[in-house]
Design a protein around this motif. Sequence first.
Motif, PDB file in Angstrom:
ATOM      1  N   PHE A 112       0.834  -1.205   0.000  1.00  0.00           N
ATOM      2  CA  PHE A 112       0.000   0.000   0.000  1.00  0.00           C
ATOM      3  C   PHE A 112       0.873   1.261   0.000  1.00  0.00           C
ATOM      4  N   ILE A 113       1.897   1.257   0.851  1.00  0.00           N
ATOM      5  CA  ILE A 113       2.789   2.426   0.916  1.00  0.00           C
ATOM      6  C   ILE A 113       3.487   2.618  -0.427  1.00  0.00           C
ATOM      7  N   LYS A 114       3.920   1.515  -1.031  1.00  0.00           N
ATOM      8  CA  LYS A 114       4.573   1.595  -2.338  1.00  0.00           C
ATOM      9  C   LYS A 114       3.629   2.194  -3.371  1.00  0.00           C
ATOM     10  N   LYS A 115       2.374   1.721  -3.384  1.00  0.00           N
ATOM     11  CA  LYS A 115       1.394   2.221  -4.358  1.00  0.00           C
ATOM     12  C   LYS A 115       1.058   3.689  -4.088  1.00  0.00           C
ATOM     13  N   MET A 116       1.009   4.053  -2.807  1.00  0.00           N
ATOM     14  CA  MET A 116       0.732   5.454  -2.479  1.00  0.00           C
ATOM     15  C   MET A 116       1.883   6.352  -2.935  1.00  0.00           C
ATOM     16  N   VAL A 117       3.120   5.863  -2.785  1.00  0.00           N
ATOM     17  CA  VAL A 117       4.280   6.625  -3.267  1.00  0.00           C
ATOM     18  C   VAL A 117       4.206   6.769  -4.779  1.00  0.00           C
ATOM     19  N   GLU A 118       3.837   5.667  -5.470  1.00  0.00           N
ATOM     20  CA  GLU A 118       3.679   5.726  -6.927  1.00  0.00           C
ATOM     21  C   GLU A 118       2.578   6.704  -7.319  1.00  0.00           C
ATOM     22  N   LEU A 119       1.442   6.642  -6.599  1.00  0.00           N
ATOM     23  CA  LEU A 119       0.339   7.562  -6.896  1.00  0.00           C
ATOM     24  C   LEU A 119       0.771   8.999  -6.638  1.00  0.00           C
ATOM     25  N   ASN A 120       1.496   9.199  -5.545  1.00  0.00           N
ATOM     26  CA  ASN A 120       1.982  10.545  -5.226  1.00  0.00           C
ATOM     27  C   ASN A 120       2.894  11.047  -6.340  1.00  0.00           C
ATOM     28  N   ALA A 121       3.750  10.152  -6.856  1.00  0.00           N
ATOM     29  CA  ALA A 121       4.634  10.535  -7.967  1.00  0.00           C
ATOM     30  C   ALA A 121       3.809  10.882  -9.198  1.00  0.00           C
ATOM     31  N   CYS A 122       2.755  10.097  -9.482  1.00  0.00           N
ATOM     32  CA  CYS A 122       1.879  10.390 -10.634  1.00  0.00           C
ATOM     33  C   CYS A 122       1.190  11.734 -10.461  1.00  0.00           C
ATOM     34  N   ILE A 123       0.709  11.988  -9.264  1.00  0.00           N
ATOM     35  CA  ILE A 123       0.025  13.263  -9.012  1.00  0.00           C
ATOM     36  C   ILE A 123       1.001  14.417  -9.187  1.00  0.00           C
ATOM     37  N   ARG A 124       2.232  14.268  -8.692  1.00  0.00           N
ATOM     38  CA  ARG A 124       3.228  15.343  -8.846  1.00  0.00           C
ATOM     39  C   ARG A 124       3.575  15.550 -10.318  1.00  0.00           C
ATOM     40  N   ASN A 125       3.699  14.443 -11.027  1.00  0.00           N
ATOM     41  CA  ASN A 125       3.969  14.572 -12.476  1.00  0.00           C
ATOM     42  C   ASN A 125       2.830  15.304 -13.153  1.00  0.00           C
ATOM     43  N   PHE A 126       1.610  14.951 -12.799  1.00  0.00           N
ATOM     44  CA  PHE A 126       0.446  15.618 -13.389  1.00  0.00           C
ATOM     45  C   PHE A 126       0.450  17.094 -13.026  1.00  0.00           C
ATOM     46  N   GLN A 127       0.709  17.375 -11.732  1.00  0.00           N
ATOM     47  CA  GLN A 127       0.740  18.772 -11.290  1.00  0.00           C
ATOM     48  C   GLN A 127       1.848  19.536 -12.020  1.00  0.00           C
ATOM     49  N   ASN A 128       2.983  18.892 -12.167  1.00  0.00           N
ATOM     50  CA  ASN A 128       4.092  19.546 -12.884  1.00  0.00           C
ATOM     51  C   ASN A 128       3.744  19.762 -14.345  1.00  0.00           C
ATOM     52  N   ALA A 131       1.247  22.561 -14.455  1.00  0.00           N
ATOM     53  CA  ALA A 131       1.883  23.832 -14.113  1.00  0.00           C
ATOM     54  C   ALA A 131       2.800  24.303 -15.233  1.00  0.00           C
ATOM     55  N   SER A 132       3.454  23.388 -15.919  1.00  0.00           N
ATOM     56  CA  SER A 132       4.360  23.784 -16.990  1.00  0.00           C
ATOM     57  C   SER A 132       3.645  23.932 -18.321  1.00  0.00           C
ATOM     58  N   ALA A 133       2.423  23.489 -18.450  1.00  0.00           N
ATOM     59  CA  ALA A 133       1.686  23.544 -19.709  1.00  0.00           C
ATOM     60  C   ALA A 133       1.473  24.974 -20.198  1.00  0.00           C
ATOM     61  N   PRO A 134       1.090  25.910 -19.374  1.00  0.00           N
ATOM     62  CA  PRO A 134       0.916  27.259 -19.922  1.00  0.00           C
ATOM     63  C   PRO A 134       2.230  27.836 -20.443  1.00  0.00           C
ATOM     64  N   ASN A 135       3.342  27.408 -19.923  1.00  0.00           N
ATOM     65  CA  ASN A 135       4.637  27.922 -20.373  1.00  0.00           C
ATOM     66  C   ASN A 135       5.132  27.185 -21.609  1.00  0.00           C
ATOM     67  N   ASN A 136       4.493  26.095 -21.911  1.00  0.00           N
ATOM     68  CA  ASN A 136       4.888  25.279 -23.047  1.00  0.00           C
ATOM     69  C   ASN A 136       4.497  25.994 -24.323  1.00  0.00           C
ATOM     70  N   ASP A 137       5.384  25.965 -25.313  1.00  0.00           N
ATOM     71  CA  ASP A 137       5.099  26.633 -26.575  1.00  0.00           C
ATOM     72  C   ASP A 137       4.030  25.913 -27.351  1.00  0.00           C
ATOM     73  N   ASP A 138       3.868  24.636 -27.089  1.00  0.00           N
ATOM     74  CA  ASP A 138       2.871  23.847 -27.808  1.00  0.00           C
ATOM     75  C   ASP A 138       1.504  23.999 -27.196  1.00  0.00           C
ATOM     76  N   TYR A 139       1.402  24.673 -26.077  1.00  0.00           N
ATOM     77  CA  TYR A 139       0.123  24.768 -25.375  1.00  0.00           C
ATOM     78  C   TYR A 139      -0.797  25.688 -26.141  1.00  0.00           C
ATOM     79  N   ASP A 140      -1.986  25.212 -26.432  1.00  0.00           N
ATOM     80  CA  ASP A 140      -2.922  26.010 -27.206  1.00  0.00           C
ATOM     81  C   ASP A 140      -4.086  26.476 -26.364  1.00  0.00           C
TER      82      ASP A 140
END
Length: 167
Positions: A112-128, A131-140
């Motif tokens: 469970f802790i391992k999966k929560m760490v993985e989920l936390n990493a996924c959430i951070r990746n999504f948040q990142n 957060a970086s999408a508006p700065n992305n040149d490809d963002y429309d």
Amino acid sequence: MAGNDSEKQFLSLIRDFASEKSHGERQIVNLKKRIEELRSELTGANAELQEAKLSKESAEQELKGYEVELAMNEASTQTLEARIKSVQDEISAIGSELEALMNEGAAKRNDFIKKMVELNACIRNFQNSVASAPNNDDYDGRTPSNGSVASLSHSLTHAYADTEMHI
């Protein structure tokens, strides 16, 4: 003189006879007294013998009672020893089951802790990525692609199901 001697002998014989007779009567009286004393002692001895017999019978009955009580106590002790062994066996079995459950629980907690760490990493990746999408040149100006949202949604649903299963 010969007549006189016979008379003396006769008188002496009568005296001796009387003396013997009185001595015999005294012996008879003494023997009768002794017989009465012996009868009295015999009666006392018989009474003591009866009392001793009753005491012996009472002691034997008491001994038999103790033997029965001892046998019952031994049976009770054996029964209790069997119960104790049975309880000890149950405790051992339950201890083994408890240890297995604790090991399983620890493994599930670690998973469970391992999966929560993985989920936390996924959430951070999504948040990142958001957060970086508006700065992305490809963002429309649109929201992230349906594929990335679906993937993220699937990951969240899977993590939630795993969390529910382990709780």
